[in-house]
Design an enzyme around this catalytic site. Sequence first.
Site, short mmCIF file in Angstrom:
data_model
loop_
_atom_site.label_atom_id
_atom_site.label_comp_id
_atom_site.label_asym_id
_atom_site.label_seq_id
_atom_site.Cartn_x
_atom_site.Cartn_y
_atom_site.Cartn_z
N ARG A 234 -41.58 55.34 -57.61
CA ARG A 234 -40.54 54.31 -57.52
C ARG A 234 -39.30 54.81 -58.25
NH1 ARG A 234 -43.36 52.99 -54.19
NH2 ARG A 234 -44.28 50.95 -53.68
N GLU A 263 -32.37 51.00 -52.68
CA GLU A 263 -32.79 51.44 -51.35
C GLU A 263 -32.41 50.39 -50.31
OE1 GLU A 263 -36.94 52.43 -51.39
OE2 GLU A 263 -36.71 53.94 -52.96
N HIS A 282 -37.61 57.36 -48.61
CA HIS A 282 -38.83 56.60 -48.93
C HIS A 282 -39.82 56.64 -47.76
CE1 HIS A 282 -40.48 53.15 -51.61
NE2 HIS A 282 -41.45 53.90 -51.12
#
Length: 327
Positions: A234, A263, A282
């Site tokens: 993360r 994000e 991601h």
Amino acid sequence: MKFAILDDFQGAAASLSCMDKLRACGELLVFQKAPFTPAEFVEALKDVHILIPIRERTRLTSSVLEALPSLEMISQTGGNTPHLDLEAATRRGIVVCTSPGSGESTAELTFALMLAVMRRLPQEHQAMRAGRWQTGQGVGLYGKTLGIIGLGRIGSRVAHMAQAFGMRVLATGFTLTVERAMAHGVRMAALEDLLARSDVVSIHLRLSERSDKLIGRQELRLMKPTAYLINTARGPIVDEAALIEALRHRRIAGAGLDVFAQEPIEPSNPLLQLDNVVCTPHIGFVTQETYEHMLGGAVENIVNYLEGNPTNVRNPQVLAQRQGHKT
């Protein structure tokens, strides 16, 4: 019955065959992007009975949950729920179920990023397209020391893969024991020691109050100037401003990043401009196999719930409350 899939960025979830089970029970709405404002979000979902959030992309706060009167279940893809106010969901009588992924795809991407940044794959690829040949020297993995922060489901898989590459492995974690480290063939080390000794540091922690900004300016200064940082966990675990500074001034050799403080990442983010960083959007869990496993599990939880046999429930007290009301 009305179902909604949130944040299906690629339009991949709705095309899976498992979704036919939901379509047979009612209407399936698919949102590739979340509505822009909380008011638009609530308006779009006000009649939805069951939500399927893809990972932790949309925050489901107390105010949002309170404003969705029809919502009775959330079938979460993934095992983590930091984006979801579980207490508020429980208060509202919303059943929350989870469907964890396998972690294999994230472990694989960890090494893809490691090899890409250390062997300069993006630079060499672009150089060849421009007609140039062998523009620099890469760094190999064999004989290097990998420091793993978080030897859990994914971190332990990364440890075994590293050993196959001939790497020495150190590990640290909030709950790691010497016995568990030894069971995976790695040596346990304090965080400071791991950072100072590792040629590559790879992060595999859940985001929590303890892990938030765990790697900051001081920790980055402990790393070798020849070391690389890999983060597929993360973004907020690393102080992004401190990392940009360390990379810009070559205090560490480079970074491979799949996760970011915000994000989707802003196009103006300096991380996208630095030549010693490889970034991916991601995609640690974004494979056909993981989507089928994770979303298939989410649908199975919904079907079981509708049949009166709920599975993988995070707040079973809601079920007990409902049962009490019936009696």
